[in-house]
Write an enzyme that holds these catalytic residues in place. Structure first.
Site, PDB file in Angstrom:
ATOM      1  N   THR A 200     -12.184   0.656  -7.978  1.00 42.54           N
ATOM      2  CA  THR A 200     -11.045  -0.246  -8.171  1.00 42.54           C
ATOM      3  C   THR A 200     -11.192  -1.014  -9.481  1.00 42.54           C
ATOM      4  OG1 THR A 200     -10.921  -0.427  -5.773  1.00 42.54           O
ATOM      5  CG2 THR A 200      -9.606  -1.981  -7.046  1.00 42.54           C
TER       6      THR A 200
ATOM      7  N   GLY B 287     -12.621  -0.164   2.942  1.00 49.34           N
ATOM      8  CA  GLY B 287     -12.998  -1.571   2.852  1.00 49.34           C
ATOM      9  C   GLY B 287     -11.934  -2.405   2.151  1.00 49.34           C
ATOM     10  N   ASP B 288     -12.095  -3.697   2.237  1.00 44.97           N
ATOM     11  CA  ASP B 288     -11.273  -4.672   1.501  1.00 44.97           C
ATOM     12  C   ASP B 288     -12.098  -5.950   1.530  1.00 44.97           C
ATOM     13  OD1 ASP B 288      -8.322  -5.059   0.395  1.00 44.97           O
ATOM     14  OD2 ASP B 288      -8.715  -6.849   1.569  1.00 44.97           O
TER      15      ASP B 288
ATOM     16  N   GLN C  92       0.823  -1.220   0.000  1.00 43.39           N
ATOM     17  CA  GLN C  92       0.000   0.000   0.000  1.00 43.39           C
ATOM     18  C   GLN C  92       0.856   1.269   0.000  1.00 43.39           C
ATOM     19  OE1 GLN C  92      -3.599  -0.816   0.444  1.00 43.39           O
ATOM     20  NE2 GLN C  92      -3.907   1.208  -0.458  1.00 43.39           N
TER      21      GLN C  92
ATOM     22  N   LYS D 257      -2.740  -0.894   6.587  1.00 43.69           N
ATOM     23  CA  LYS D 257      -3.722  -1.954   6.329  1.00 43.69           C
ATOM     24  C   LYS D 257      -4.193  -2.485   7.669  1.00 43.69           C
ATOM     25  CE  LYS D 257      -5.738  -4.068   2.912  1.00 43.69           C
ATOM     26  NZ  LYS D 257      -6.132  -3.524   1.603  1.00 43.69           N
TER      27      LYS D 257
HETATM   28  P1  NDP Z   1     -14.625  -8.934  -1.845  1.00 42.15           P
HETATM   29  O1  NDP Z   1     -14.694  -9.496  -0.487  1.00 42.15           O
HETATM   30  O2  NDP Z   1     -15.665  -8.002  -2.299  1.00 42.15           O
HETATM   31  O3  NDP Z   1     -14.542 -10.108  -2.925  1.00 42.15           O
HETATM   32  C1  NDP Z   1     -13.539 -11.070  -2.906  1.00 42.15           C
HETATM   33  C2  NDP Z   1     -13.864 -12.115  -3.954  1.00 42.15           C
HETATM   34  O4  NDP Z   1     -12.775 -13.028  -4.043  1.00 42.15           O
HETATM   35  C3  NDP Z   1     -15.103 -12.944  -3.645  1.00 42.15           C
HETATM   36  O5  NDP Z   1     -15.733 -13.328  -4.836  1.00 42.15           O
HETATM   37  C4  NDP Z   1     -14.532 -14.155  -2.923  1.00 42.15           C
HETATM   38  O6  NDP Z   1     -15.332 -15.317  -3.038  1.00 42.15           O
HETATM   39  C5  NDP Z   1     -13.219 -14.337  -3.664  1.00 42.15           C
HETATM   40  N1  NDP Z   1     -12.196 -14.913  -2.768  1.00 42.15           N
HETATM   41  C6  NDP Z   1     -11.732 -14.404  -1.599  1.00 42.15           C
HETATM   42  N2  NDP Z   1     -10.815 -15.197  -1.046  1.00 42.15           N
HETATM   43  C7  NDP Z   1     -10.695 -16.236  -1.900  1.00 42.15           C
HETATM   44  C8  NDP Z   1      -9.912 -17.400  -1.896  1.00 42.15           C
HETATM   45  N3  NDP Z   1      -9.034 -17.667  -0.909  1.00 42.15           N
HETATM   46  N4  NDP Z   1     -10.053 -18.254  -2.936  1.00 42.15           N
HETATM   47  C9  NDP Z   1     -10.924 -17.977  -3.950  1.00 42.15           C
HETATM   48  N5  NDP Z   1     -11.687 -16.894  -4.009  1.00 42.15           N
HETATM   49  C10 NDP Z   1     -11.575 -16.043  -2.999  1.00 42.15           C
HETATM   50  O7  NDP Z   1     -13.164  -8.254  -1.939  1.00 42.15           O
HETATM   51  P2  NDP Z   1     -12.678  -7.129  -2.948  1.00 42.15           P
HETATM   52  O8  NDP Z   1     -13.262  -7.358  -4.279  1.00 42.15           O
HETATM   53  O9  NDP Z   1     -12.827  -5.822  -2.280  1.00 42.15           O
HETATM   54  O10 NDP Z   1     -11.100  -7.427  -2.995  1.00 42.15           O
HETATM   55  C11 NDP Z   1     -10.541  -8.372  -3.905  1.00 42.15           C
HETATM   56  C12 NDP Z   1      -9.037  -8.114  -4.003  1.00 42.15           C
HETATM   57  O11 NDP Z   1      -8.793  -6.773  -4.454  1.00 42.15           O
HETATM   58  C13 NDP Z   1      -8.248  -8.250  -2.692  1.00 42.15           C
HETATM   59  O12 NDP Z   1      -6.960  -8.704  -2.982  1.00 42.15           O
HETATM   60  C14 NDP Z   1      -8.169  -6.808  -2.209  1.00 42.15           C
HETATM   61  O13 NDP Z   1      -7.077  -6.592  -1.327  1.00 42.15           O
HETATM   62  C15 NDP Z   1      -7.947  -6.078  -3.527  1.00 42.15           C
HETATM   63  N6  NDP Z   1      -8.277  -4.656  -3.551  1.00 42.15           N
HETATM   64  C16 NDP Z   1      -9.528  -4.230  -3.203  1.00 42.15           C
HETATM   65  C17 NDP Z   1      -9.825  -2.883  -3.248  1.00 42.15           C
HETATM   66  C18 NDP Z   1     -11.199  -2.364  -3.001  1.00 42.15           C
HETATM   67  O14 NDP Z   1     -11.415  -1.174  -3.229  1.00 42.15           O
HETATM   68  N7  NDP Z   1     -12.143  -3.166  -2.573  1.00 42.15           N
HETATM   69  C19 NDP Z   1      -8.785  -1.882  -3.595  1.00 42.15           C
HETATM   70  C20 NDP Z   1      -7.534  -2.461  -4.035  1.00 42.15           C
HETATM   71  C21 NDP Z   1      -7.303  -3.798  -3.968  1.00 42.15           C
HETATM   72  P3  NDP Z   1     -16.725 -15.450  -2.230  1.00 42.15           P
HETATM   73  O15 NDP Z   1     -17.692 -14.610  -2.966  1.00 42.15           O
HETATM   74  O16 NDP Z   1     -17.041 -16.905  -2.274  1.00 42.15           O
HETATM   75  O17 NDP Z   1     -16.439 -14.948  -0.851  1.00 42.15           O
END
Ligand code: NDP
Length: 454
Positions: A213, A169-170, A115, A130
């Site tokens: 994002t 959020g994350d 970050q 974080k």
């Molecule tokens: P969400 O919780 O909204 O979504 C995560 C998604 O990934 C879900 O579909 C989840 O599945 C899936 N997932 C999570 N863990 C696993 C795993 N171990 N194996 C397989 N699938 C998995 O998170 P975000 O979309 O916010 O974040 C996704 C990524 O982007 C992360 O790495 C985060 O750090 C990064 N990020 C997010 C930002 C943001 O603004 N939100 C900004 C910058 C980076 P299920 O639906 O079954 O839970």
């Protein structure tokens, strides 16, 4: 100087591994960043003489705390909460909160470390942080989520503030959780200020933050493709995940004429060669937190593959032939086997929407095989950049239109691409956006650290 730079990098990486045993993701992030800084160290010895590496790999402050909450059976539950305030050289600590059972100190530190450079790349005044907890929101009732968030904030509130540390959020933290956290912060402090981003639109949130994002990731991919004379229109795309980042990546890709043929969740992968329906995905995943397997019941020509049917040591989605791959779920979700599948099937770009989704050996394989590679800290920085736009609106008590925020997001994404591209070129690595992004982000932070003294 060549040897001195190599020795300094190796020595720091070894020290990080010794001092932080078992924190494998943190080792991985440090290894990736420091190795790519070698060309900078060779031309600018001041980063060695000022011992910047030794300082930058240790968080300024790490807060670890107990979070007790009552479940629906009136049984007391306990989790561990974290906030890693990694570096404030260029601005207020900024970075998301993650609620997922896999959360531990090493994951928090890898995310906080990444970050720092991501935030610096945006050109805005935001430092790196974080936080989160090993709390698993899956299957919890609304009341349980509320009580967890309140208890979490009971400790966190004393370490954050609108000009100090502004979490967002994350994974596992969306609008509902931000609302509960904000409500408790306000109750404890009697302050209504911009202490969190991703807030509801009626109480200080910014338009486009939810989409930022994913949209930013696609804007970045568009710049990368333009550099080789290609465009998004008509490209077949695989987007892993179906959370916040993945969904809005899919929406923006479709609006630009791409065909998104697959996405996934933690239980399986959905595929349709003619493209997925965005509205159904939103209905299932964003509005009702359901599993993707339900998609195949609505769109019967789609194929659902549960994780138990994946080939050993690979993610099914990366074995589907596509032009563009957007890993947008979680860390280390694209390994060497997956990279080999992508190359064999003719993928031309891997654009990281998630943080560190590609393993180090997979990244090397992709680059060596001519696949364009957009690293997370550049490709997904649109989210944090728009968080900063939310902070700017809060502190000036104004509200910008959707178009205005989206325009600023586009400008920031384009600027990040330009700075990463130009920096790579400056050091003789034209086209290597990993080197460009790491050097540009590091240089801004390290110069600020030197200027501010020890
Ligand atoms: P969400 O919780 O909204 O979504 C995560 C998604 O990934 C879900 O579909 C989840 O599945 C899936 N997932 C999570 N863990 C696993 C795993 N171990 N194996 C397989 N699938 C998995 O998170 P975000 O979309 O916010 O974040 C996704 C990524 O982007 C992360 O790495 C985060 O750090 C990064 N990020 C997010 C930002 C943001 O603004 N939100 C900004 C910058 C980076 P299920 O639906 O079954 O839970």
């Amino acid at each position: 100087m060549n040897n001195q730079a190599r020795e300094y990098i190796d020595k720091t990486i070894e020290k990080v591994k010794t001092q932080n045993p078992f924190e494998l993701e943190f080792h991985q992030a440090v290894t990736e960043v420091l190795n790519s800084l070698k060309p900078l160290l060779e031309s600018e010895p001041k980063y060695i003489t000022n011992n910047i590496f030794e300082r930058i790999v240790i968080p300024e402050r790490t807060i670890i705390f107990r979070v007790c909450w009552m479940d629906d059976n009136s049984t007391m539950q306990t989790n561990t909460g974290y906030r890693v305030q990694f570096n404030s050289a260029v601005g207020i600590y900024k970075g998301g909160l993650r609620l997922h059972p896999s959360v531990n100190l090493g994951i928090m530190k890898f995310l906080g470390f990444e970050q720092i450079f991501k935030n610096a790349l945006t050109g805005l005044n935001i430092g790196g942080a974080k936080g989160g907890s090993d709390f698993n929101p899956k299957g919890k009732s609304d009341g349980e989520i509320l009580r967890f968030c309140q208890s979490f904030m009971n400790e966190l509130y004393r370490h954050i503030g609108a000009t100090r540390d502004v979490p967002a959020g994350d994974i596992g933290v969306g609008a509902r959780e931000i609302g509960y956290l904000f409500g408790q912060y306000k109750r404890l402090t009697a302050n209504f200020d911009g202490v969190l981003t991703g807030k509801g639109l009626e109480w200080g949130g910014s338009l486009v933050r939810k989409e930022a994002t994913g949209y930013g990731s696609v804007y970045f991919a568009r710049s990368v493709l333009a550099s080789v004379g290609k465009e998004i229109k008509g490209m077949r795309c695989c987007v892993s995940g179906s959370g916040n980042v993945a969904l809005y990546t899919i929406q923006k890709l479709q609006s630009l004429g791409a065909i998104v043929i697959a996405c996934s969740d933690s239980k399986g992968t959905i595929y349709n060669e003619h493209g997925l329906d965005f509205n159904t995905l939103i209905e299932l995943k964003e509005l009702n937190d359901m599993e993707l397997k339900e998609y195949a019941k609505i769109h019967t020509k789609s194929v659902y593959t549960p994780t138990k049917d994946y080939a050993p040591n690979s993610r099914h989605i990366w074995s589907i032939a596509c032009d563009l791959a957007f890993p947008s779920a979680t860390q280390n979700e694209l390994n060497l086997n997956d990279a080999k599948n992508l190359v064999a099937n003719g993928a031309i770009l891997v654009n990281e929407g998630a943080n560190m989704p590609t393993t180090l050996d997979a990244t090397e394989y992709l680059i060596n095989n001519g696949v364009l590679f957009a690293p997370a800290k550049a490709a997904n920085a649109g989210g944090v950049a728009t968080s900063q736009l939310e902070m700017a609106q809060n502190s000036s008590m104004t509200r910008w239109s959707f178009e205005e925020v989206d325009k600023k997001l586009l400008e920031i994404s384009n600027n990040i691409y330009t700075i990463a591209y130009d920096t790579a070129k400056e050091f003789g690595y034209e086209g290597n956006l990993i080197i460009g992004a790491n050097i540009a982000g590091f240089r801004r932070v390290a110069d600020a650290m030197i200027t501010q003294g020890i």
